[in-house]
Design an enzyme around this catalytic site. Structure first.
Site, short mmCIF file in Angstrom:
data_model
loop_
_atom_site.label_atom_id
_atom_site.label_comp_id
_atom_site.label_asym_id
_atom_site.label_seq_id
_atom_site.Cartn_x
_atom_site.Cartn_y
_atom_site.Cartn_z
N MET A 179 0.87 -1.13 -0.18
CA MET A 179 0.11 -0.01 0.05
C MET A 179 1.00 1.35 0.21
SD MET A 179 -2.97 -1.18 2.52
CE MET A 179 -2.03 -1.76 3.75
N ALA A 180 0.71 2.18 -1.03
CA ALA A 180 1.46 3.28 -1.20
C ALA A 180 1.41 3.99 0.13
CB ALA A 180 0.98 4.11 -2.21
N CYS B 188 -3.44 -1.70 -9.51
CA CYS B 188 -3.64 -0.38 -8.92
C CYS B 188 -4.76 0.28 -9.78
CB CYS B 188 -2.39 0.51 -8.90
SG CYS B 188 -2.61 2.10 -8.23
N LYS C 252 -0.19 -9.35 -8.73
CA LYS C 252 -1.52 -8.89 -8.01
C LYS C 252 -2.43 -8.30 -9.11
CE LYS C 252 -3.29 -7.13 -3.71
NZ LYS C 252 -3.91 -5.91 -4.15
N GLY D 216 -9.44 -8.92 -0.48
CA GLY D 216 -10.64 -7.94 -0.65
C GLY D 216 -11.55 -8.18 0.39
N ASP D 217 -11.86 -7.44 1.38
CA ASP D 217 -12.86 -7.35 2.57
C ASP D 217 -12.31 -8.45 3.50
OD1 ASP D 217 -14.17 -5.57 1.06
OD2 ASP D 217 -15.84 -6.87 0.51
N GLY E 191 -4.83 -5.94 2.91
CA GLY E 191 -4.48 -4.60 2.76
C GLY E 191 -5.17 -3.69 3.73
N ARG E 192 -6.33 -3.05 3.63
CA ARG E 192 -6.98 -2.10 4.46
C ARG E 192 -7.31 -2.56 5.81
NH1 ARG E 192 -11.70 -0.11 1.77
NH2 ARG E 192 -11.92 -2.34 0.88
#
Length: 380
Positions: A24-25, A110, A150, A213-214, A236-237
């Site tokens: 993640m940037a 991205c 990815k 994802g999620d 990620g998030r």
């Protein structure tokens, strides 16, 4: 419930449990990777933020700092972004010949405009011959280093590319594929399509498929594996302001689902200060480290009873002393708040994808894509 997921094999590297930190940037720099890796007990795979191939080849100063790994990081994973096969090839050979990393991941996921308008990231797999050329250059230049990729489902619902891209990847010798179950147009909105991850796994049984994802909790990760049959997860998030999620993931995959982190605000505050301190040490300037840390404040404090004025104050601190003293004014005895898990970071969706002129006219026409399409700065 435990899973029987086998260890993930990325070339010579065994990743057990099969858990990967997504690049993640501006986030997954060395300090954040250090925190996540400490919580995991060194288990898992932790990938650098995106490195642009042109900046690497040109030895851009910022980029060379981003590819510096702590001695404790093993294996060292670099994610590369590139649009021109020749430039990608040069960057990969440079990494292999100079021993800069142990694993190379290629970014075709991205969705941000400055990347897709150049035909890169999630726009690129639409051009099948270009994708093949880049993968061929990367795999041939990497020598013994494993190359993974990815990607997203496609540009939008009318331009889905992931199954074609997966087949091309297998044919060109890619070691593993991670799929984010959204299109570029979705950005981070809506719900990730885990069914697409299952379809990709069926489509390319020859190599590991990772789902992304999620994943907001360890239970989400176990459920993704159960529902899709994927070989591992990319987070990620879900770990923004939650580096201890990697402790939960390790516990869950090892069948210790009762060992889930529920840190008090006092514990969270200590982690926040350590994160800011690590950033300052990495940058070489305490104040710049604290300023860089500001973006993390809201993520760490999500769900805790902290007034809006204090949140604002903490988000403009510029020294460790100021950050620590502000945190010490809070009710640090607060227990982990109910409902604090869940979406963090960007959630916008249904965006128009910014593409080069005429990009969608012909998936096999790659004219006009070359060195000029490369970005010259790293970190997204």
């Amino acid at each position: 419930m435990s899973t029987t997921t086998a260890p993930l094999q990325i070339g010579p590297h065994t990743v057990q449990p099969p858990v990967v930190l997504a690049p993640m940037a501006g986030i997954t720099n060395a300090p954040f990777r250090t925190l996540c890796r400490e919580f995991s007990g060194g288990k898992g795979l932790f990938v650098s933020e995106m490195i642009t191939t042109r900046a690497l080849v040109e030895r851009n100063e910022k980029t060379m700092q981003l590819v510096h790994f702590d001695e404790s990081e093993k294996p060292r994973s670099i994610q590369l972004y590139g649009v021109d096969p020749a430039t990608v090839g040069k960057a990969v050979r440079m990494i292999a010949e100079e021993g800069l990393a142990d694993h190379i991941d290629l970014n075709f996921g991205c969705p941000v405009p400055k990347v897709t308008r150049k035909g890169g990231g999630s726009a690129l797999p639409y051009k099948r011959p270009l994708l093949r050329a880049i993968l061929r250059e990367a795999v041939s230049g990497a020598g013994d280093l494993p190359v993974t990729m990815k990607m997203r489902k496609g540009i939008d619902d009318d331009h889905i590319t992931y199954l074609d891209a997966g087949r091309i990847a297998v044919e060109e010798g890619v070691t593993a594929i991670a799929l984010h179950g959204r299109t570029a147009a979705q950005h981070y909105g809506g719900t990730a399509d885990w069914d697409a991850i299952a379809r990709l796994k069926e489509h390319v049984p020859e190599i590991p498929v990772l789902g992304n994802g999620d994943i907001w909790s360890a239970e989400d990760a176990l459920r993704m594996v159960r529902e899709t049959g994927c070989d591992g997860v990319v987070v990620g998030r879900g770990c923004l302001g939650r580096p201890w999620l990697f402790a939960d993931l390790v516990a869950a995959f090892e069948g210790r689902t009762e060992d889930i982190s529920r840190p008090s605000l006092r514990e969270v505050a200590d982690i926040m200060v350590r994160h800011a301190r690590l950033l300052g040490e990495w940058i070489g300037d305490e104040s710049k480290g604290v300023v860089d840390f500001r973006k993390h404040v809201a993520w760490y404090l999500k769900g805790f009873a902290v007034g809006s004025e204090m949140r604002k104050r903490l988000a403009i601190t510029s020294s460790l002393e100021e950050l620590r003293s502000g945190l010490d004014e809070l009710d640090l005895d607060q227990a982990w708040p109910v409902g604090a898990d869940g979406p963090r970071g960007r959630t916008s969706g249904n965006n128009r994808v910014v593409l080069p002129d005429g990009w969608l006219k012909d998936p096999y026409d790659c004219a006009g894509v070359g060195e000029d399409a490369e970005l010259d700065t790293s970190g997204g």
